[in-house]
Each structure stands twice: as structure tokens, then as C-alpha cells.
Design an enzyme around this catalytic site. Structure first.
Site, PDB file in Angstrom:
ATOM      1  N   SER A  66     -60.987  45.677 -27.501  1.00 26.16           N
ATOM      2  CA  SER A  66     -61.308  46.593 -28.588  1.00 26.16           C
ATOM      3  C   SER A  66     -60.891  46.027 -29.943  1.00 26.16           C
ATOM      4  O   SER A  66     -61.622  46.110 -30.923  1.00 26.16           O
ATOM      5  CB  SER A  66     -60.623  47.946 -28.368  1.00 26.16           C
ATOM      6  N   GLU A  83     -46.246  49.985 -26.330  1.00 26.90           N
ATOM      7  CA  GLU A  83     -46.264  49.492 -27.713  1.00 26.90           C
ATOM      8  C   GLU A  83     -44.861  49.275 -28.279  1.00 26.90           C
ATOM      9  O   GLU A  83     -44.648  48.362 -29.077  1.00 26.90           O
ATOM     10  CB  GLU A  83     -47.054  50.456 -28.600  1.00 26.90           C
TER      11      GLU A  83
END
Lengths: 318, 277
Positions: free
Chosen positions: A37, A58
Site C-alpha cells: 500500500s 507500529e
């Protein structure tokens, strides 16, 4: 790429990483399961030994990148804006910004366009957050040309950088050899009836609006803020003094982003009439990007409408 | 220049000196995290005076072992160790927490000599340590480098710790040593009363780490455990679970959460110094 070509920032960013890989042998890339993406997949294929797939984690990704930056590497940390600026915010703040490490944050999918993913994935408040972050440089390229140039420029900045790009295709507006100056607004049209300050993908929208305004005899000065921080105060102060009215347009909440930065600068130095175009204080929803942008006046006709309104208020004042 | 190899009695004497400086530091500042600084004192002493390699004072070597105090509030113990090790004058401890000091409430790599990485918000250090070891794997000049990350058991309630544990185990990250200062007490209560970390050894094993369970105050076995961890980490991540006592060495502080973030008053200070000896 030529002016008018429609290219997504993410494709430009992905290409830029591959292009500059040899120039910066200690540049590495981290991604959190979204390389297809964010388009870091090209770098992954070209330099697998310099690519780190961190999984959907993350916080750990940002910390690991900080650790590599401690040791002379320059990591790009790449994921969706919502996760980088919010889920991993404390890690960005403490392990990157406070430590003042040269970690480069690729905040892909900035603002509304996320492929109709809706409220959770559209980032309307990240510029406000990152603008308030000490040590952070905040960049919002307008088109593919500027995205490529800023990816390279970010490598030379001694400290953390937040590069905010968008998912959707955006028309190319700059010549192929355009090199922005970090910290300076770019004057893309001259005029003293009104000034328009724009950021990122809203700059091509503003540029189209400037042409429409010209056809109506309104000479608009367009200042493209590719750098949101450090903020070019001088450019907007001069615009205020010479135009007397300023419209801001951004792919972000009207709170704390470009409009906020403009109002802060003008309140300090040169107050004038200001209209802030952006998202009101609401979450986004799924739907066609162009339709949603138009509903909030974030298209050329919306800009023209709001400029005319601003000018009528300016006339009443004079 | 490398350190002379200190034996257990010398290290025990150093640890006592660290504890005395912890008390002097927090007493003088009238604030600071005394309890956790006393629980970590033996671990820090073993690391900085014996286990860690290539940490020259005059030269920040690229191939030096790294240390991150992920339980960043326990700075009095950290600063006492760094001062004794020679990174800055011991008198600087008197400036702890005051405006303009090189000794901030939480570690700041840009202000304090000897600090490899800033920290303070719990849960972040292990990820940074893993990043250092990713660099060590990619940079031949860093060959052999180890990173020791000292964490709290309360800190291990943070999710990021387990993101890092998952990654370290799944990728068999080499050279990373996570040390858990298992003092069993956090800010507001015991760790068991808050959210228990047990069975902690099983957890780290399940995440793919080699685990060494050791008394964090018995210097001989502690040094042996940390040196073994340093060696074993050549093949993959190692977690050292160090069983400690919060406030160790001062009877009225031991095991009491009230001493998590408190400094002794004059009377308490006198008593505590007597007990440390």
C-alpha cells in the site's frame, strides 16, 4: 512524468526510495505489513537486506528504527498516517523526537483519501499533532515531483522528518527539475486581491481555483506550503499586508494544521481576514473522495466561492 | 582502555557505594525514585563494572556494548553508577532534577555523558535495543556488540514490550539481552495486586527467548548470569529475570510501593545510610 499526469504520491515515494538507495547506503526502510500500500515494496525487492518487515506492530517498529538511527543508519518508517501519528505517537515523541534522531517518517494515506476506509483510517488531526512536536520537520508535498524531491531532501535534514503523502492520484503541477526549499513557501501565482495558502494535494486544487478566479478578474496570490514546519511566517505576513485577506486550504481538520499555523503567524504579526477551508471538527466517513472533498468546499469551485465571500467581507471592512 | 576485571567482593563494595549515592541523591533533591534505584543497584554495578565491553570513557566506541534504562524513572541508581564509573563527577549528583542539570529526571542522551539512549515513557527501550542490534547485524564495525535493556516488571504491563519480545523471538535477533528487574512493586501497589506478570519465565520462553532466572542481589550468580546472557545472545535473544526487592538494603523501604517515587527525609536518610553501611 509531465505536468498534468495523474500520479499518486505513494508511487512517487516508492520510486524515490529505489532511486536514492545507492546515494545513501545507510538508508534502510521499515514497514508494518503495508508495503504494497505504501509502495515501499519496490525497495523491498531491490534491497531486501535493507528492508525490515516489522509486522503489525507500529510501536515496536518506530522504536527499532530509532535504535538503528542511533548507530548511523537513516531509517524510513512507513505506514498509514493514522498509525504512525497516533498509534505510535508516544514512540515518535520519546524515542524519535525527544532523542532527536534522524528517523524519517513516511506518513502515507494523509487526510481523507484512504480508499473509502472511513473514519478510522482517515487522518484529520495529524498535522496539528506533528506541528506541535519539538524537533520535528513536517513536509506536505503537492505532487509526485515534489514527493520525490522531498524524499531526497529529507535525508539531509539532521533530525526527524514527517513526510505526509496521500493515497489518491494527484495531477503533477511542478516541472520535472523542481527542487523545493525546506522552510519556504513557494509562490505559485502572484496577485494582491487575495492570498491562498495551500498544502499537499490541495495545492493543485488551489492552482485550478486561481485560474478560475483570474477569469473573473480576481488576482490571487498562491502560496504553497510544502513545509508546514518550520513555518514560513514571512511569506504569509507579506501576503496579509499586501492582499488583506487570506484563505487557507488543507486536507486536514481546520484545527491546528495549515490554517492554524497561518492564524498564529498573522495574530502575532499582521492580523487580517482569514477563511480556513478544511474538515470541520468531525471524523470522516466512507465514500467517494472527490464527493466528500466537494461537500466541504475543498475543490476549485468551493475555493472560488469562499474567496468571493471573503472579498465581499473585505470590501465591507474597507 | 579496558577495566580491570573486578571480583565479586569489589563489585559488592561498588554496589554498596551506588546505594549510598542513591540515598544521598534523592535526599538532597528531596525527590526521585528511590525504591527502584535500590532494586537495580546490583544489576547496574555488574553491567557497568564487569559485564559490558568496550565502554571507554574517553571514546564512544562504535563497537561498545550498549545499555538502555527502559525503566527510565530509576535514574538515581543509573546516575550513581555512571558517576562511579567516571562518566561525570560524583558532585554532579547534587544537581539531580534541578534546572540546568546534566541529570534530568529521566535519562537524556544529549545531556548526560555515558547515556546511550534517552528513555522515560515506559515500554520503549527494548524496541530501541533491538534496533541497535539490527544495526549491529548490518554494520561490520559493530560486530560483537551487545545491548542490555533494563526493564521493570511493572513496565512489562506495557504492550510494546511484548511487540518487541515477539519480534525478537520470531527473528532470533542476536545480541539483545532483556533484563527484568522483578522487584514485584510498582507505583501504586504490588505488581501482583495491579496486573501480575507471572509466570514471567514461561512468557519469555513462549516468545522464543532463552531465559535465565537469577537472584538480582546475589552478586556472584548475578554476574555469572549476565556474562552467560552476553555469550548466549550471540545465537539469539536472551531474557534475564532478576529477582529483586524494591528498596533493597533499607528495611523500611523494602517491598513498599510508598517508596517508588519518594525521597527520604533527614531522619529516614540517617537511618537508611546506617542500614546500608
Amino acid at each position: 512524468m509531465e505536468k498534468g499526469d495523474r500520479i499518486a504520491h505513494r508511487n512517487a515515494f516508492g520510486r524515490a526510495l529505489v532511486d536514492i538507495a545507492d546515494k545513501y547506503p545507510k538508508m534502510v526502510v521499515f514497514d508494518a505489513d503495508v508495503c504494497a500500500s505504501t509502495q515501499t515494496v519496490g525497495f523491498k525487492k531491490a534491497h531486501p537486506e535493507r528492508f525490515y518487515e516489522m509486522g503489525i506492530a507500529e510501536a515496536n517498529m518506530v522504536g527499532a528504527a530509532a535504535g538503528m538511527a542511533l548507530c548511523g543508519f537513516t531509517p524510513w518508517v512507513s505506514t498509514f498516517t493514522v498509525f504512525l501519528a497516533k498509534r505510535a505517537l508516544d514512540q515518535v515523541r520519546v524515542s524519535v523526537a525527544h532523542a532527536n534522531l534522524p528517523v524519517k517518517l513516511n506518513a502515507a494515506y494523509g487526510g481523507l483519501p484512504t480508499g473509502r476506509a472511513g473514519a478510522t483510517h482517515s487522518s484529520v488531526e495529524d498535522l496539528a499533532i506533528m506541528r506541535a512536536m519539538p524537533n520535528m520537520t513536517v513536509l506536505c508535498p503537492a505532487d509526485a515531483v515534489e514527493t520525490i524531491a522531498m524524499t531526497d531532501l529529507a535525508m539531509s535534514i539532521d533530525g526527524p522528518v514527517y513526510l505526509r503523502t496521500v493515497r489518491c492520484e494527484v495531477p503533477v503541477i511542478f516541472d520535472r527539475d523542481w527542487v523545493p526549499t525546506i522552510g519556504r513557501a513557494a509562490k505559485l501565482s502572484d496577485g494582491d486581491d487575495v492570498a491562498i495558502c495551500s498544502e499537499g494535494m490541495m495545492t493543485p486544487v488551489a492552482l485550478a481555483a486561481v485560474e478560475k478566479l483570474a477569469a473573473r478578474g480576481i488576482r490571487a496570490r498562491l502560496l504553497h506550503y510544502g513545509t508546514i514546519k518550520p513555518f514560513d511566517v514571512d511569506a504569509v505576513v507579506a501576503a496579509s499586508r499586501e492582499c488583506g485577506a487570506v484563505l487557507t486550504i488543507e486536507n486536514h481538520s481546520v484545527i491546528g494544521g495549515l490554517g492554524g499555523a497561518v492564524c498564529e503567524a498573522l495574530a502575532d504579526h499582521a492580523p487580517c481576514l482569514v477563511k480556513r477551508l478544511g474538515f470541520p471538527d468531525v471524523f470522516m466517513e466512507s465514500g467517494d473522495d472527490d464527493q466528500i472533498f466537494s461537500n466541504f468546499g475543498l475543490d476549485p469551485d468551493g475555493v472560488v466561492r469562499h474567496v468571493e465571500d471573503l472579498l465581499s467581507r473585505k470590501r465591507l471592512r474597507n | 582502555m579496558s577495566l580491570p576485571l573486578l571480583g565479586v567482593p569489589e563489585l559488592e563494595a561498588k554496589a554498596k557505594a551506588v546505594r549510598r549515592l542513591v540515598l544521598e541523591t534523592t535526599h538532597h533533591a528531596r525527590m526521585g525514585h528511590t525504591g527502584g534505584s535500590l532494586s537495580e543497584a546490583d544489576i547496574l554495578t555488574a553491567l557497568f563494572f564487569r559485564v559490558m565491553q568496550n565502554r571507554d570513557l574517553a571514546n564512544r566506541r562504535v563497537d561498545r556494548d550498549r545499555f538502555i534504562l527502559s525503566k527510565g524513572h530509576s535514574t538515581p541508581g543509573y546516575y550513581a553508577t555512571l558517576a562511579l564509573r567516571g562518566h561525570f563527577p560524583i558532585e554532579a549528583l547534587q544537581t539531580f532534577d534541578s534546572l540546568g542539570s546534566i541529570l534530568q529526571g529521566h535519562p537524556d542522551m544529549h545531556k548526560t555523558p555515558g547515556v546511550d539512549m534517552s528513555s522515560g515513557s515506559l515500554g520503549q527501550g527494548l524496541s530501541c535495543g533491538i534496533g541497535i542490534q539490527l544495526a549491529a547485524a548490518a554494520d561490520p564495525e559493530m560486530a560483537g556488540v551487545r545491548t542490555f535493556v533494563l526493564m521493570g516488571d511493572g513496565e512489562s504491563q506495557e504492550g510494546q514490550v511484548w511487540e518487541a519480545a515477539l519480534y525478537g523471538g520470531a527473528r532470533k535477533v542476536r545480541g539483545i539481552v532483556a533484563i527484568v528487574d522483578m522487584n514485584g512493586v510498582q507505583l501504586a501497589s504490588t505488581t501482583a495486586e495491579a496486573v501480575s506478570l507471572e509466570p514471567i519465565v514461561d512468557k519469555w520462553k513462549a516468545f522464543g527467548w532463552t531465559v535465565i532466572d537469577v537472584d538480582g542481589h546475589d552478586m556472584g550468580p548475578l554476574v555469572e548470569a549476565l556474562e552467560r546472557a552476553r555469550t548466549l545472545s550471540a545465537d539469539g535473544p536472551v531474557a534475564v529475570v532478576a529477582r529483586t526487592v524494591k528498596g533493597k538494603g533499607v528495611s523500611f523501604m523494602e517491598g513498599r510501593h510508598e517508596w517508588h517515587g519518594k525521597a527520604p527525609n533527614d531522619a529516614e536518610f540517617e537511618l537508611a545510610m546506617k542500614e546500608i553501611g
